[in-house]
Design an enzyme around this catalytic site. Structure first.
Site, PDB file in Angstrom:
ATOM      1  N   HIS A 232       0.813  -1.234   0.000  1.00 37.90           N
ATOM      2  CA  HIS A 232       0.000   0.000   0.000  1.00 37.90           C
ATOM      3  C   HIS A 232       0.846   1.284   0.000  1.00 37.90           C
ATOM      4  CE1 HIS A 232       0.819  -0.745   4.203  1.00 37.90           C
ATOM      5  NE2 HIS A 232      -0.192  -1.595   4.352  1.00 37.90           N
ATOM      6  N   ASP A 305      -6.069  -4.190   0.411  1.00 33.75           N
ATOM      7  CA  ASP A 305      -5.872  -4.030   1.860  1.00 33.75           C
ATOM      8  C   ASP A 305      -7.227  -4.131   2.566  1.00 33.75           C
ATOM      9  OD1 ASP A 305      -4.720  -3.687   4.314  1.00 33.75           O
ATOM     10  OD2 ASP A 305      -4.284  -1.559   4.082  1.00 33.75           O
TER      11      ASP A 305
END
Length: 429
Positions: A232, A305
């Protein structure tokens, strides 16, 4: 059982394939690519998919399933259902469960619990014992049990010394160390540091907290020859650092979430905790750098995520609410709406980032449209307009900032392991 996917556009950049054809699948195996006979049509169930893309099954390499330990928020089954609804046939689950995935028994437990589902689940095991950063986990045992990568996700591996050991051990299996890049001495804020955090009066979390760990990890990858995957990624500087590393052939890859290429820290002006995540939403300048990184290949893949939280946990004062949002069921729609339809990346690049590159990073085979291959595929309608409705999510939790958002592009079917998810049902094929 025989089924025919009729009039689909087969799109697989790995095969240099972009062509409209019919696909015959028999007992879960691709038995013909084009060239159907009248007899084939008569003896098969035919699904009409004109105007749709058929791509190698989508793969999300960064998912939190919460089981074992927090089955009230998500289970392996409900997370896998959400993945199928979002267009994914395979996912990798992160190790910050309760207990952590740091033993071969837990890796085998996850594999056993998921074995009969359409969605294949690949565990990412903890890089250090209990993810405490003190000593590396029993990596060989974890790898033999089925782990495909290692991470202390939720935090970065605590020290360069432990990271060095983890990278050297992981080289034996050629798997990546997946890093949540955040310096813990700078990570006690609730949102990105900037004008908006000052206006809102929320404790800030500076972008340099991410950049420091990214450059540390790149240098350690260069020193050891191990594989580092930046999870991320969210800052302009981090994208520049990964680009710099790739230009020097350092073994570094990176992923980005849909919320980090669609939202900025200004979204927090409502104090809605569904916009609170880690790393935090950044500035418009960071978002533009991320999109440029997706275009030029600096950022290899897109991952959700996916982080389920209960309503009770999210509905509290902003600074005390947990980080994280759902992602599996909006990921593809956001990527097509914000990247493909706005001509920031092509459909081929989207398939690379959502299907091909995640598997290459984890050393897993990429599905092919070829006679004799197992059918592992996703059917995408790139022009389907739909409205996100969290009440209809398959996930056990409902924490999404995209509720009621209009999106264009959606998966309409997935096929894997002799099963098909179509029109909200799982069908044996």
């Amino acid at each position: 059982m025989k089924i025919i996917l009729k009039d689909v556009t087969l799109l697989n950049p790995e095969q240099k394939l972009n062509e409209k054809k019919d696909l015959l699948i028999e007992d879960g195996i691709i038995s013909k690519v084009g060239g159907m006979t009248e007899e084939d049509y008569e003896k098969s169930t035919v699904y009409e998919f004109a105007g749709k893309y058929c791509v190698p099954g989508l793969f999300d390499m960064h998912v939190h399933l919460r089981e074992p330990g927090r089955e009230d928020e998500e289970t392996i089954e409900t997370g896998s259902n959400a993945a199928a609804a979002g267009g994914f046939t395979e996912i990798a689950c992160m190790p910050n469960t309760t207990p952590d995935i740091d033993s071969a028994e837990i890796v085998r437990y996850i594999k056993e619990k998921s074995k009969d589902h359409l969605v294949e689940v690949y565990p990412i095991a903890a890089a250090t014992k209990k993810r405490q950063g003190e000593a590396i986990s029993p990596m060989f045992e974890l790898y033999e049990a089925g782990a495909v990568g290692f991470s202390d996700d939720g935090v970065a591996i605590k020290t360069a010394s432990v990271l060095k050991n983890a990278l050297e051990y992981s080289k034996m299996f050629d798997v990546p160390i997946i890093e949540h890049c955040e310096d813990e001495t700078l990570a006690d804020g609730a949102m990105n540091e900037g004008i908006t955090s000052t206006i809102l009066g929320l404790p800030p979390l500076p972008s340099v907290s991410e950049d420091i760990i990214v450059i540390r990890d790149i240098l350690m990858a260069e020193y050891t020859g191990g594989k580092v995957h930046i999870a991320h990624i969210s800052t302009k500087k981090a994208v520049e650092l990964v680009r710099w590393a790739k230009e020097r052939n350092i073994n570094v890859t990176a992923e980005v979430t849909p919320h980090h290429f669609t939202l900025t820290d200004e979204s927090l002006k409502t104090y809605d905790t569904n916009f609170k995540m880690s790393p935090p939403l950044r500035s418009a300048e960071d978002v533009e750098a991320i999109i440029e990184g997706l275009k030029d290949g600096t950022i290899d893949c897109i991952a959700s995520d996916h982080a389920p939280h209960s309503i009770e946990e999210k509905e509290m004062e902003f600074i005390y609410a947990p980080n994280g949002i759902l992602g599996l069921e909006t990921e593809l729609g956001l990527a097509i709406s914000e990247l493909v339809h706005k001509k920031r990346i092509t459909m081929e690049q989207l398939v690379e980032k959502l299907s091909i590159n995640p598997r290459k990073i984890l050393n897993l085979p990429v599905p092919k449209f070829k006679t004799g291959e197992k059918a592992n595929l996703t059917i995408i309608d790139p022009d389907l307009i739909w409205t996100v409705d969290v009440s209809k999510f398959k996930s056990k939790s409902k924490n999404s900032p995209f509720d009621k958002k209009l999106l264009t592009g959606k998966a309409v079917a997935v096929i894997n392991k002799r099963k098909m998810y179509y029109e909200d049902k799982f069908i044996d094929i």
